[in-house]
Design an enzyme around this catalytic site. Structure first.
Site, short mmCIF file in Angstrom:
data_model
loop_
_atom_site.label_atom_id
_atom_site.label_comp_id
_atom_site.label_asym_id
_atom_site.label_seq_id
_atom_site.Cartn_x
_atom_site.Cartn_y
_atom_site.Cartn_z
N GLN A 100 4.85 -21.42 -16.67
CA GLN A 100 5.05 -19.99 -16.44
C GLN A 100 6.23 -19.51 -17.28
OE1 GLN A 100 6.60 -18.11 -12.82
NE2 GLN A 100 4.76 -16.85 -12.73
N TYR A 179 10.49 -8.76 -12.75
CA TYR A 179 11.21 -9.30 -13.91
C TYR A 179 10.84 -8.51 -15.17
CZ TYR A 179 12.38 -12.74 -10.42
OH TYR A 179 12.85 -13.32 -9.27
N ARG A 226 0.49 -13.09 -14.81
CA ARG A 226 0.69 -12.74 -13.41
C ARG A 226 1.24 -11.32 -13.34
NH1 ARG A 226 3.71 -16.02 -8.40
NH2 ARG A 226 1.82 -15.95 -7.17
N GLY A 316 1.63 -21.67 -2.39
CA GLY A 316 3.04 -21.84 -2.73
C GLY A 316 3.78 -22.69 -1.71
N ARG A 317 4.35 -22.02 -0.70
CA ARG A 317 5.21 -22.73 0.26
C ARG A 317 4.56 -23.94 0.92
NH1 ARG A 317 6.96 -16.92 2.43
NH2 ARG A 317 4.86 -16.59 1.59
#
Ligand code: FNR
Ligand code: 8K6
Length: 347
Positions: A100, A179, A226, A316-317
């Site tokens: 990424q 971002y 993304r 993810g988590r």
């Protein structure tokens, strides 16, 4: 009822995934002082090679993209060599992995790169301070010039080439979560009056320039993106943002990317200006492979794929808490619950 997750999925003639479970990109802040991936990171990713595709933690394309401590890079020979060990291990274990590519824009902090400026579309600071480093408050950024934009685009393309050199199967450009790229796509952070601001076409220009430069360098079959059409992280919402994504998403569809990935923590969130969930909105205007994510379980994710809400599921988590997530889901073994304390070590 999770059988659909274990079907192989063909992204394009170059890449077929052995199942539909992706490991979501997860920043861990565990690279060494030179932002080189470590042996512990190699083992951490190697343990997760059962995923159909691993997406690396966000990896900065150049020094001034850094906004958190010890986030890895892809711009020095040592960083490339460190990542090569990771991808070799993932491949040896039968997995595939994308890098990424990240520049944090106004969420960067000069503390990390001993620089003068923070670069962003406009002189609009993000509120607050670096997480867990409360003494580092965010600065008012310096709006990027046309020349600096050209250099940034070139640096994304170079980082993509470096990723391929490091053995990655492709790259996911981080265009989400407030971002740099996302900062161009939202009115909260983009107040420009030149050809990079104002209209949807102008606000989408930087994202498309980066995507096109990366495609030119490594091919559209290895390029993914993304995006966060719903502003929810490092960003304030503005109803007009919808028009930017109405323009951007069909333009992306024409590029035939490997996939598009929703950037969100909880896909149950609804955004009025998107008419509902971020994933539903993207699905309605973008018709190629879509990766869903955001507080899904294997069961709710399978249901969403079966209902054609998206094609692949990123986790993810739960993948932080369960290195053997895929095997556990397959065998219906109980999962370890995620907790934030798990972020302090790489298991
Ligand atoms: C993230 N997320 C994230 N997203 C991203 O695009 N790049 C990144 O580097 C990170 N880093 C990161 C670190 C940590 C600790 C968390 C919890 C999250 C977001 C992540 O990819 C994902 O979208 C969310 O975690 C939601 O999915 P789950 O965890 O509910 O399955
Ligand atoms: C990419 C970078 C940095 C990592 C940040 C991760 C934070 C982890 C916290 C997880 C909890 C989820 C909370 C959701 C936030 C959304 C805010 C509205």
């Amino acid at each position: 009822m999770t059988d659909i997750l274990f079907q192989p999925y063909t992204l394009n003639p170059t890449l077929t995934l052995k199942n539909r479970i992706l490991m979501a990109p997860l920043t861990r802040c565990m690279a060494d002082a030179d932002l080189v991936p470590t042996q512990a990171m190699t083992e951490y990713y190697g343990r997760r090679a059962e995923a159909g595709l691993i997406i690396s933690e966000a990896t900065i394309i150049r020094a001034d993209g850094q906004g958190y401590p010890n986030t890895p890079g892809l711009f020095t020979p040592e960083q490339i060599a460190g990542w090569r060990k990771v991808t070799n291990t993932v491949h040896a274990n039968g997995g595939k992995m994308f890098a990424q590519l990240w520049h944090t824009g106004r969420v960067a902090h000069p503390h990390f790169y001993h620089g003068e400026h923070v670069l962003a579309p406009s002189a609009e600071a993000v509120e607050g301070s670096v997480p867990r480093m409360r003494e580092l408050t965010y600065q008012v950024p310096k709006p990027v010039t046309k020349q600096e934009i050209e250099q940034l685009v070139a640096d994304y393309a170079q980082a993509a080439a470096n990723a391929i050199d490091a053995g990655f199967d492709g790259v996911e450009i981080h265009g989400a979560n407030g971002y740099l790229i996302d900062q161009f796509l939202h009115h909260d952070s983009n107040k420009r009056t030149d050809q990079y601001g104002g209209s949807p076409e102008n606000m989408a220009r930087f994202a498309l320039e980066v995507v096109d430069a990366v495609i030119d360098r490594i091919g559209n079959d290895r390029t993914a993106l993304r995006v966060s059409p719903g502003a929810y992280f490092n960003m304030a919402a503005d109803d007009r943002d919808r028009n930017v994504f109405d323009y951007l998403l069909p333009a992306l569809e024409q590029r035939n990317l490997a996939f598009l990935h929703v950037g969100i923590f909880d896909d149950a969130m609804e955004f009025e200006y998107l008419g509902g969930r971020a994933s539903s909105y993207i699905r309605s205007v973008y018709h190629n492979t879509l990766v869903g994510v955001g507080s899904y379980t294997a069961e709710t994710g399978s249901e969403a794929i079966t209902a054609n809400k998206f094609d692949l599921l990123a986790i993810g988590r739960p993948f932080i808490a369960n290195p053997d997530y895929v095997a556990k889901v397959k065998s219906k073994a109980p999962l370890v619950a995620y907790s934030d304390e798990m972020l302090t070590s790489l298991v």
